[in-house]
Motif scaffolding. Structure first.
Motif, PDB file in Angstrom:
ATOM      1  N   PRO A  41       3.197  -9.797 -10.618  1.00  0.00           N
ATOM      2  CA  PRO A  41       2.909 -10.311 -11.957  1.00  0.00           C
ATOM      3  C   PRO A  41       4.202 -10.539 -12.722  1.00  0.00           C
ATOM      4  O   PRO A  41       5.205  -9.915 -12.447  1.00  0.00           O
ATOM      5  CB  PRO A  41       2.069  -9.192 -12.588  1.00  0.00           C
ATOM      6  CG  PRO A  41       2.378  -7.955 -11.791  1.00  0.00           C
ATOM      7  CD  PRO A  41       2.719  -8.434 -10.420  1.00  0.00           C
ATOM      8  N   ARG A  55      -2.373  -6.105  -3.780  1.00  0.00           N
ATOM      9  CA  ARG A  55      -0.922  -5.990  -3.942  1.00  0.00           C
ATOM     10  C   ARG A  55      -0.492  -4.539  -4.120  1.00  0.00           C
ATOM     11  O   ARG A  55       0.492  -4.088  -3.531  1.00  0.00           O
ATOM     12  CB  ARG A  55      -0.474  -6.812  -5.160  1.00  0.00           C
ATOM     13  CG  ARG A  55       1.034  -6.885  -5.338  1.00  0.00           C
ATOM     14  CD  ARG A  55       1.404  -7.474  -6.682  1.00  0.00           C
ATOM     15  NE  ARG A  55       1.036  -6.610  -7.798  1.00  0.00           N
ATOM     16  CZ  ARG A  55       1.705  -5.525  -8.171  1.00  0.00           C
ATOM     17  NH1 ARG A  55       2.802  -5.172  -7.530  1.00  0.00           N
ATOM     18  NH2 ARG A  55       1.299  -4.791  -9.184  1.00  0.00           N
ATOM     19  N   ARG A  56      -1.245  -3.783  -4.910  1.00  0.00           N
ATOM     20  CA  ARG A  56      -0.878  -2.394  -5.182  1.00  0.00           C
ATOM     21  C   ARG A  56      -0.861  -1.541  -3.915  1.00  0.00           C
ATOM     22  O   ARG A  56      -0.119  -0.562  -3.837  1.00  0.00           O
ATOM     23  CB  ARG A  56      -1.859  -1.770  -6.180  1.00  0.00           C
ATOM     24  CG  ARG A  56      -1.770  -2.341  -7.571  1.00  0.00           C
ATOM     25  CD  ARG A  56      -2.735  -1.588  -8.479  1.00  0.00           C
ATOM     26  NE  ARG A  56      -2.899  -2.253  -9.761  1.00  0.00           N
ATOM     27  CZ  ARG A  56      -3.742  -1.830 -10.693  1.00  0.00           C
ATOM     28  NH1 ARG A  56      -4.479  -0.756 -10.478  1.00  0.00           N
ATOM     29  NH2 ARG A  56      -3.853  -2.482 -11.828  1.00  0.00           N
ATOM     30  N   PRO A  74      -9.436  -3.709  -9.856  1.00  0.00           N
ATOM     31  CA  PRO A  74      -8.275  -3.641  -8.953  1.00  0.00           C
ATOM     32  C   PRO A  74      -7.783  -2.230  -8.646  1.00  0.00           C
ATOM     33  O   PRO A  74      -6.723  -2.105  -8.038  1.00  0.00           O
ATOM     34  CB  PRO A  74      -7.212  -4.405  -9.750  1.00  0.00           C
ATOM     35  CG  PRO A  74      -7.497  -4.019 -11.174  1.00  0.00           C
ATOM     36  CD  PRO A  74      -9.011  -3.945 -11.253  1.00  0.00           C
ATOM     37  N   GLU A  91      -4.622  -8.389  -7.289  1.00  0.00           N
ATOM     38  CA  GLU A  91      -3.834  -7.288  -7.852  1.00  0.00           C
ATOM     39  C   GLU A  91      -4.116  -5.981  -7.118  1.00  0.00           C
ATOM     40  O   GLU A  91      -3.190  -5.218  -6.815  1.00  0.00           O
ATOM     41  CB  GLU A  91      -4.133  -7.146  -9.348  1.00  0.00           C
ATOM     42  CG  GLU A  91      -3.542  -5.923 -10.019  1.00  0.00           C
ATOM     43  CD  GLU A  91      -2.012  -5.860  -9.951  1.00  0.00           C
ATOM     44  OE1 GLU A  91      -1.388  -6.876  -9.643  1.00  0.00           O
ATOM     45  OE2 GLU A  91      -1.467  -4.762 -10.195  1.00  0.00           O
ATOM     46  N   ALA A 149      -6.840 -11.318 -10.464  1.00  0.00           N
ATOM     47  CA  ALA A 149      -6.691 -10.128 -11.319  1.00  0.00           C
ATOM     48  C   ALA A 149      -7.320  -8.886 -10.697  1.00  0.00           C
ATOM     49  O   ALA A 149      -6.900  -7.765 -11.005  1.00  0.00           O
ATOM     50  CB  ALA A 149      -7.313 -10.405 -12.687  1.00  0.00           C
TER      51      ALA A 149
END
Ligand SMILES: [Mg+2]
Length: 255
Positions: free
Chosen positions: A255, A218-219, A184, A215, A211
């Motif tokens: 999360p 999202r970052r 990720p 993830e 994951a």
């Protein structure tokens, strides 16, 4: 009104999303056809070059040009070649990645390396582990293609991945800094966005792993749609139903 499916660029995972167990998932070909040229494949593959994967996908009736494939192993090499041109590199990876690194101008060495690049090395050995651990303890930079420990295999078996080799290396080298290129972490996504030519807010990641795919997206503020059981065409219909939704509606939950 144009739907978001028609308006966005798409980053598409490979294993578990388009292919599984060496076979194309049933809806994969139609799905890629529906995306036209608005997608880039993004995979933590740390063993093959984009050309090799394109050839494999072609054999599965999934025509994708190599120029539209971003892989963790070759991207790790690209990054080192740009940041440390001509560096002495210990490359723990496949023969094809060794050739790719040489073409990128890196010097592949067995000792006195300035950089250790770790991929999925099927010939990983005690001697390689000892050499890599000691050169890293001596100050060489460690670049890791992906942090994945294993892949699932038929009959509940597992296939060791790059992260498993990293665990062995860190067990010997101790608490050393290292950089991960694959999902990720952002490097692979950034490389894919540059290739795709769309900003994060107009891009959607389609994958099966929250994951890594979710993830990582999202970052960077990239939308995320999770695929379950290869139901890719469901993604298309869901997107068209959601055409009035804001980009946040596609974001993975924090999360
Ligand atoms: Mg996957």
């Amino acid at each position: 009104m144009q739907s978001r499916f028609e308006a966005c660029g798409f980053l598409v995972d490979v294993d578990g999303t388009l292919v599984s167990g060496g076979k194309a998932l049933p809806e994969a070909r139609q799905f890629l056809s529906d995306l036209h040229d608005r997608f880039v494949l993004v995979s933590n593959d740390a063993e093959h070059t984009p050309s090799e994967l394109a050839h494999k996908l072609q054999s599965l009736q999934l025509p994708v040009p190599a120029e539209r494939i971003v892989l963790a192993g070759t991207t790790a090499i690209d990054e080192v070649a740009v940041e440390r041109p001509g560096a002495r590199v210990m490359l723990l990876a496949s023969a094809s990645l060794q050739a790719y690194a040489r073409q990128a101008g890196l010097r592949i060495v067995k000792d006195k390396a300035e950089v250790v690049v770790l991929g999925r090395d099927r010939h990983f050995s005690y001697d390689k582990l000892a050499t890599a651990a000691n050169v890293i303890r001596g100050g060489a930079t460690l670049v890791v293609a992906n942090p994945d420990l294993m892949h699932p295999a038929p009959q509940a078996a597992v296939v060791p991945e790059t992260g498993a080799l990293l665990a062995a290396l860190l067990a010997c080298a101790g608490r050393v800094p290292y950089r991960v290129v694959g999902k990720p972490e952002p490097t692979l996504f950034t490389a894919a966005l540059a290739l795709l030519g769309t900003p994060p807010e107009a891009t959607v990641m389609i994958g099966d792993n929250p994951a890594t795919d979710g993830e990582g997206a999202r970052r960077l503020g990239i939308g995320y749609i999770e695929v379950h059981d290869g139901r890719l065409l469901h993604v298309v219909s869901a997107d068209k139903r959601a055409e009035s939704m804001e980009p946040a509606a596609y974001m993975a939950s924090p999360p």
